[in-house]
Every structure is written in structure tokens, then in C-alpha cells.
Write a protein that holds these residues in place. Sequence first.
Motif: not given
Length: 142
Positions: A25-32, A51-54
Motif C-alpha cells: 500500500f505504501v509502494v504501489t497504492p493505486k495497484t493494490v 499510504i496511511v492504510k499501508g
Amino acid sequence: MSLKTVNTALTTALVLFIFWFGVDFVVTPKTVAPTFGLPSWPSGDGGGFLIVKGIRDIVGGLVLGVLLLTGQRRALGRVLLVEALIPIGDMTNVLAHHGSTTAAFGIHGLTAVLMVIMGLLTLRETRKANAAPVAAPVPARG
């Protein structure tokens, strides 16, 4: 195989999964993000919320990992029960926003159930170790 070994293996797998998911979620948030179950994307610069969720997942995984590595088994069981509230909250959020019921129950609900089971098993494992020893009867001298 002992209950402690099973609990350790399951908790290790859970920690790695939570940590991996958080990093994703931090690195590829739009993918996951589409796998989370919500029906719509944040508008504007809403990606920061992903990113907060990650970060939340990474920290949750690290807390469990630290307790596991330091041997704090009783605390680990309790924290597993408390951290089960995270996927329950995620499930509730997905359902409240008319997201995928499959994701809500199949991902978040199942994760919460597994965490509760693992927490209870870990507490059960530690129950015997924390019980007060019973003194052996002293034979009477006659």
C-alpha cells in the motif's frame, strides 16, 4: 507438533502477510487499492490516504513481530485480539460504503476471525504456564 509451534508458525505467517500488504500500500497504492473492496477511488490527491492504510498495517505487523520475537506470548495473544479490530473496522467501512461484500467478508472478516482464533489459541497456550503451581501434599509423620 505442539500448540506453541503451531501458534508461532501461524503468527509468523500473519506478521509477514500484514507487513507485505502494508508495504504494498505504501509502494504501489493505486495497484493494490482495488483489492481492498471499496467501490470508488479517492478524488484529487486522495492517494495519501492509501499510504496511511499501508503505514497502519506495517506498524500493526511490527508490533506483533516484536512480541513474537521477544517471547511475550501472553501479550501477543492479547494484542492479536485487539488488532482483530482493524480488519473488523475495514470490513465495516467497505460495507458502509457499499463496497464488495465478497471483499468485506472474504478478506477483512476472515482475517478478523483468524486473528481472534490465533489470539485465543495463544492465550490458551500460555494459560498453563501462568497458572500458580499447586503445592504437593506433605506426608504426615507418625
